[in-house]
Write an enzyme that holds these catalytic residues in place. Sequence first.
Site, PDB file in Angstrom:
ATOM      1  N   VAL A  93       0.845  -1.199   0.000  1.00  0.00           N
ATOM      2  CA  VAL A  93       0.000   0.000   0.000  1.00  0.00           C
ATOM      3  C   VAL A  93       0.882   1.250   0.000  1.00  0.00           C
ATOM      4  CG1 VAL A  93      -1.880  -1.198   1.168  1.00  0.00           C
ATOM      5  CG2 VAL A  93      -0.169   0.012   2.524  1.00  0.00           C
ATOM      6  N   THR A  95       2.678   4.726   1.106  1.00  0.00           N
ATOM      7  CA  THR A  95       3.248   5.259   2.358  1.00  0.00           C
ATOM      8  C   THR A  95       3.715   6.697   2.088  1.00  0.00           C
ATOM      9  OG1 THR A  95       5.358   4.240   1.714  1.00  0.00           O
ATOM     10  CG2 THR A  95       4.024   3.048   3.315  1.00  0.00           C
ATOM     11  N   SER A 134       5.765  -2.423   0.824  1.00  0.00           N
ATOM     12  CA  SER A 134       5.826  -0.949   0.844  1.00  0.00           C
ATOM     13  C   SER A 134       7.166  -0.501   1.415  1.00  0.00           C
ATOM     14  CB  SER A 134       4.732  -0.380   1.753  1.00  0.00           C
ATOM     15  OG  SER A 134       3.465  -0.755   1.313  1.00  0.00           O
ATOM     16  N   LYS A 224      16.465  -0.214   1.789  1.00  0.00           N
ATOM     17  CA  LYS A 224      15.603   0.411   0.770  1.00  0.00           C
ATOM     18  C   LYS A 224      15.743   1.932   0.821  1.00  0.00           C
ATOM     19  CE  LYS A 224      12.620   1.369  -2.212  1.00  0.00           C
ATOM     20  NZ  LYS A 224      12.808   1.168  -3.645  1.00  0.00           N
ATOM     21  N   SER A 273      19.938  16.946 -14.862  1.00  0.00           N
ATOM     22  CA  SER A 273      18.547  17.151 -15.282  1.00  0.00           C
ATOM     23  C   SER A 273      17.970  18.366 -14.585  1.00  0.00           C
ATOM     24  CB  SER A 273      17.708  15.928 -14.939  1.00  0.00           C
ATOM     25  OG  SER A 273      17.582  15.812 -13.535  1.00  0.00           O
ATOM     26  N   VAL A 274      16.722  18.626 -14.921  1.00  0.00           N
ATOM     27  CA  VAL A 274      16.010  19.737 -14.313  1.00  0.00           C
ATOM     28  C   VAL A 274      15.618  19.396 -12.873  1.00  0.00           C
ATOM     29  CG1 VAL A 274      13.809  18.944 -15.269  1.00  0.00           C
ATOM     30  CG2 VAL A 274      14.145  21.366 -14.802  1.00  0.00           C
ATOM     31  N   CYS A 280       9.149   8.444  -5.062  1.00  0.00           N
ATOM     32  CA  CYS A 280       9.987   7.790  -4.045  1.00  0.00           C
ATOM     33  C   CYS A 280      11.147   8.611  -3.503  1.00  0.00           C
ATOM     34  CB  CYS A 280      10.529   6.490  -4.613  1.00  0.00           C
ATOM     35  SG  CYS A 280       9.231   5.294  -4.932  1.00  0.00           S
ATOM     36  N   GLN A 282      12.217  11.791  -3.064  1.00  0.00           N
ATOM     37  CA  GLN A 282      12.049  12.846  -2.062  1.00  0.00           C
ATOM     38  C   GLN A 282      11.423  12.273  -0.791  1.00  0.00           C
ATOM     39  OE1 GLN A 282      10.698  16.761  -3.320  1.00  0.00           O
ATOM     40  NE2 GLN A 282       9.206  16.718  -1.679  1.00  0.00           N
TER      41      GLN A 282
HETATM   42  N1  LIG Z   1       6.123   3.582  -7.409  1.00  0.00           N
HETATM   43  C1  LIG Z   1       7.281   2.971  -7.395  1.00  0.00           C
HETATM   44  O1  LIG Z   1       7.988   2.940  -8.396  1.00  0.00           O
HETATM   45  C2  LIG Z   1       7.768   2.269  -6.149  1.00  0.00           C
HETATM   46  C3  LIG Z   1       8.907   1.454  -6.248  1.00  0.00           C
HETATM   47  C4  LIG Z   1       9.353   0.794  -5.099  1.00  0.00           C
HETATM   48  C5  LIG Z   1       8.668   0.931  -3.902  1.00  0.00           C
HETATM   49  N2  LIG Z   1       7.561   1.725  -3.836  1.00  0.00           N
HETATM   50  C6  LIG Z   1       6.823   1.761  -2.556  1.00  0.00           C
HETATM   51  O2  LIG Z   1       5.723   0.840  -2.674  1.00  0.00           O
HETATM   52  C7  LIG Z   1       4.579   1.322  -1.964  1.00  0.00           C
HETATM   53  C8  LIG Z   1       3.401   1.431  -2.905  1.00  0.00           C
HETATM   54  O3  LIG Z   1       3.690   2.381  -3.892  1.00  0.00           O
HETATM   55  P1  LIG Z   1       2.789   2.565  -5.195  1.00  0.00           P
HETATM   56  O4  LIG Z   1       3.495   3.528  -6.075  1.00  0.00           O
HETATM   57  O5  LIG Z   1       2.399   1.226  -5.706  1.00  0.00           O
HETATM   58  O6  LIG Z   1       1.501   3.256  -4.541  1.00  0.00           O
HETATM   59  P2  LIG Z   1       0.060   3.423  -5.204  1.00  0.00           P
HETATM   60  O7  LIG Z   1      -0.568   4.585  -4.549  1.00  0.00           O
HETATM   61  O8  LIG Z   1       0.173   3.378  -6.690  1.00  0.00           O
HETATM   62  O9  LIG Z   1      -0.728   2.075  -4.778  1.00  0.00           O
HETATM   63  C9  LIG Z   1      -1.112   1.777  -3.470  1.00  0.00           C
HETATM   64  C10 LIG Z   1      -2.497   1.122  -3.542  1.00  0.00           C
HETATM   65  O10 LIG Z   1      -2.836   0.621  -2.249  1.00  0.00           O
HETATM   66  C11 LIG Z   1      -4.238   0.725  -2.084  1.00  0.00           C
HETATM   67  N3  LIG Z   1      -4.560   0.632  -0.655  1.00  0.00           N
HETATM   68  C12 LIG Z   1      -4.223   1.500   0.343  1.00  0.00           C
HETATM   69  N4  LIG Z   1      -4.660   1.028   1.524  1.00  0.00           N
HETATM   70  C13 LIG Z   1      -5.301  -0.150   1.276  1.00  0.00           C
HETATM   71  C14 LIG Z   1      -5.956  -1.106   2.098  1.00  0.00           C
HETATM   72  N5  LIG Z   1      -6.013  -0.952   3.427  1.00  0.00           N
HETATM   73  N6  LIG Z   1      -6.514  -2.182   1.508  1.00  0.00           N
HETATM   74  C15 LIG Z   1      -6.441  -2.360   0.162  1.00  0.00           C
HETATM   75  N7  LIG Z   1      -5.819  -1.488  -0.670  1.00  0.00           N
HETATM   76  C16 LIG Z   1      -5.245  -0.395  -0.110  1.00  0.00           C
HETATM   77  C17 LIG Z   1      -4.566   2.071  -2.695  1.00  0.00           C
HETATM   78  O11 LIG Z   1      -5.941   2.149  -3.043  1.00  0.00           O
HETATM   79  C18 LIG Z   1      -3.628   2.094  -3.933  1.00  0.00           C
HETATM   80  O12 LIG Z   1      -4.274   1.621  -5.102  1.00  0.00           O
HETATM   81  C19 LIG Z   1       5.024   2.641  -1.347  1.00  0.00           C
HETATM   82  O13 LIG Z   1       5.459   2.386  -0.040  1.00  0.00           O
HETATM   83  C20 LIG Z   1       6.191   3.076  -2.215  1.00  0.00           C
HETATM   84  O14 LIG Z   1       7.099   3.883  -1.516  1.00  0.00           O
HETATM   85  C21 LIG Z   1       7.101   2.371  -4.931  1.00  0.00           C
HETATM   86  O1  LIG Z   2      20.812  10.096 -14.050  1.00  0.00           O
HETATM   87  C1  LIG Z   2      19.642  10.340 -13.721  1.00  0.00           C
HETATM   88  C2  LIG Z   2      18.708   9.341 -13.377  1.00  0.00           C
HETATM   89  C3  LIG Z   2      17.428   9.714 -13.007  1.00  0.00           C
HETATM   90  N1  LIG Z   2      17.050  11.023 -12.990  1.00  0.00           N
HETATM   91  C4  LIG Z   2      15.687  11.395 -12.555  1.00  0.00           C
HETATM   92  O2  LIG Z   2      15.448  10.818 -11.280  1.00  0.00           O
HETATM   93  C5  LIG Z   2      14.068  10.534 -11.110  1.00  0.00           C
HETATM   94  C6  LIG Z   2      13.865   9.098 -10.665  1.00  0.00           C
HETATM   95  O3  LIG Z   2      14.224   8.226 -11.701  1.00  0.00           O
HETATM   96  P1  LIG Z   2      14.306   6.638 -11.538  1.00  0.00           P
HETATM   97  O4  LIG Z   2      15.086   6.318 -10.348  1.00  0.00           O
HETATM   98  O5  LIG Z   2      14.751   6.081 -12.809  1.00  0.00           O
HETATM   99  O6  LIG Z   2      12.754   6.245 -11.358  1.00  0.00           O
HETATM  100  P2  LIG Z   2      11.872   5.809 -10.092  1.00  0.00           P
HETATM  101  O7  LIG Z   2      10.718   5.061 -10.633  1.00  0.00           O
HETATM  102  O8  LIG Z   2      11.616   6.981  -9.226  1.00  0.00           O
HETATM  103  O9  LIG Z   2      12.781   4.724  -9.313  1.00  0.00           O
HETATM  104  C7  LIG Z   2      13.465   5.017  -8.097  1.00  0.00           C
HETATM  105  O10 LIG Z   2      12.585   4.909  -7.001  1.00  0.00           O
HETATM  106  C8  LIG Z   2      11.953   3.612  -6.880  1.00  0.00           C
HETATM  107  C9  LIG Z   2      10.956   3.721  -5.756  1.00  0.00           C
HETATM  108  O11 LIG Z   2      11.508   3.541  -4.508  1.00  0.00           O
HETATM  109  C10 LIG Z   2      13.033   2.568  -6.648  1.00  0.00           C
HETATM  110  O12 LIG Z   2      12.420   1.289  -6.506  1.00  0.00           O
HETATM  111  C11 LIG Z   2      14.006   2.575  -7.812  1.00  0.00           C
HETATM  112  O13 LIG Z   2      15.055   1.636  -7.578  1.00  0.00           O
HETATM  113  C12 LIG Z   2      14.587   3.985  -7.965  1.00  0.00           C
HETATM  114  O14 LIG Z   2      15.439   4.047  -9.111  1.00  0.00           O
HETATM  115  C13 LIG Z   2      13.411  10.842 -12.449  1.00  0.00           C
HETATM  116  O15 LIG Z   2      12.821  12.126 -12.402  1.00  0.00           O
HETATM  117  C14 LIG Z   2      14.579  10.832 -13.426  1.00  0.00           C
HETATM  118  O16 LIG Z   2      14.351  11.643 -14.550  1.00  0.00           O
HETATM  119  C15 LIG Z   2      17.963  12.013 -13.329  1.00  0.00           C
HETATM  120  O17 LIG Z   2      17.649  13.197 -13.298  1.00  0.00           O
HETATM  121  N2  LIG Z   2      19.231  11.646 -13.698  1.00  0.00           N
END
Ligand SMILES: NC(=O)c1ccc[n+]([C@@H]2O[C@H](COP(=O)([O-])OP(=O)(O)OC[C@H]3O[C@@H](n4cnc5c(N)ncnc54)[C@H](O)[C@@H]3O)[C@@H](O)[C@H]2O)c1
Ligand SMILES: O=c1ccn([C@@H]2O[C@H](COP(=O)(O)OP(=O)(O)O[C@H]3O[C@H](CO)[C@@H](O)[C@H](O)[C@H]3O)[C@@H](O)[C@H]2O)c(=O)[nH]1
Length: 468
Positions: A93, A95, A134, A224, A273-274, A280, A282
Amino acid sequence: MAPVKVTKICCIGAGYVGGPTCAVIALKCPHITVTIVDLNQARVDAWNSPDFKLPIYEPGLEEVVREARGRNLFFSTDVDKGILEADLIFVSVNTPTKKSGVGAGFAADLNYVELATRRIAQVATSSKIVVEKSTVPCRTAESMRTILEANSKPNCHFDILSNPEFLAEGTAITDLFAPDRVLIGSLQTPEGISACASLTEVYANWVPKDRILNVGLWSSELSKLAANAMLAQRISSINALSAICEATGANIDEVAHAIGYDTRIGPKFLKASVGFGGSCFQKDILNLVYLSESLHLPEVAAYWRQVVEMNEHQKRRFSKRVVDTMFNTITGKRIAVLGFAFKADTGDTRESAAITLIRDFQSEKAYVNVYDPQVVEEQIWTDLAEASPLVPEEQIKKQVRICKSAMEACKDAEAVVIATEWKEFNEINWEEVYQSMNKPAFVFDGRLLVDAEKLRNIGFKVVTIGRP
Ligand SMILES: NC(=O)c1ccc[n+]([C@@H]2O[C@H](COP(=O)([O-])OP(=O)(O)OC[C@H]3O[C@@H](n4cnc5c(N)ncnc54)[C@H](O)[C@@H]3O)[C@@H](O)[C@H]2O)c1
Ligand SMILES: O=c1ccn([C@@H]2O[C@H](COP(=O)(O)OP(=O)(O)O[C@H]3O[C@H](CO)[C@@H](O)[C@H](O)[C@H]3O)[C@@H](O)[C@H]2O)c(=O)[nH]1
């Protein structure tokens, strides 16, 4: 203690992580039934849509879902049924950063994790392995265990694992097919080690065993946050250097190339980059800052906070450079912003630098034409309204126009700003763009995407990050 053989998996949360991750598990493990549940009906409907109009855009995802859905992959809003039937439950879910209360602006909001955990405790009638997917602060698994143990039925035993996800958006499917590593954290007790072996067996269906790392629970949770902090730190470092390049005549691409040749540094993640965006980086760094402060480590907190501050500075610096270059005013001028997603190959706009840039251009009273190949129109309006809460919606809509193509966005504009590195922006007919623009025609490349020399030869005035 013999590990449980997993045959039924439930994933709570059908978002950017839960959806692709568990769809790939279903694809690679046809003998396991995978049910992804979510409270959001619209999202589940989209995952189940007959024409595969999935709720997220991710290259390769549709093919995976087409193959597994209905076979051993299911999407549902029946959270309780999913929990009841599973041997192993992923909690995937959201966070987000807390918006109010203690730790507002820094700490992760763990409310969704807690609600999902409470639901598992309430509903489960048999033992389960509960997996934190998460991204959470260090020691969250302990809180989950306390909640589960305090609320569970007799004969229900819960083992908790941490299995953070490292996929990046835009490359999620290739990342999941061939991950650099899969990290599984567990308590080093016989039960914890056995649960870890059960999850290891699931991944071992397609991931080489030497890439599946088994560590302690707290190390896994912290790794992580640490991985994201170090990746973002590289971008802030190269962006800080880009400012020095602009002031000295050095070229940031050449600098990145030169330092990346050092095998100890390596060439990846050195693209100026800009500013970084995404849901994730920030959030996770602020979470680490909060954790450090809670542990009475103010210097450590300040060190990591600077990575985010440098990112904010980079965005502000870029907006200012646009204004300065366009004769110190953009009032009444039309600026085409190409790209709205936080990176290419995704429709996700969370924390996208484009949002900040457009807000800055609006406050300078410019007109903005925006085009992105994947981001849906409503999302752009929602993000812009959130970025400028004091500006009435009609005012935003007067200043911003959403366009259907890059060509349309650039027509009659004074400047083009490249905010996302979509490949198609490199392939547009720049001669034609030039003809359609007001002169002098500026291009501000916030992604080091286009061939500046080629554009200068056409007649453009080109400004690139990290070059004078
Ligand atoms: N987006 C990414 O690339 C990425 C990569 C790695 C890790 N993460 C981490 O993974 C987690 C999920 O990120 P995301 O981008 O998939 O989020 P998201 O907002 O896309 O998805 C989360 C989903 O969980 C559902 N949800 C919340 N509470 C619930 C509950 N009690 N029961 C059932 N469903 C529920 C929401 O409706 C939503 O659809 C976060 O902790 C994030 O930091 C994200
Ligand atoms: O050399 C680089 C690489 C990336 N970016 C920017 O950085 C941001 C994040 O990019 P990227 O890391 O490729 O995508 P995310 O999907 O945010 O993935 C990061 O965040 C995820 C969520 O936690 C992690 O699972 C991944 O390992 C981690 O790479 C984007 O705006 C990119 O444009 C740059 O400006 N310069």
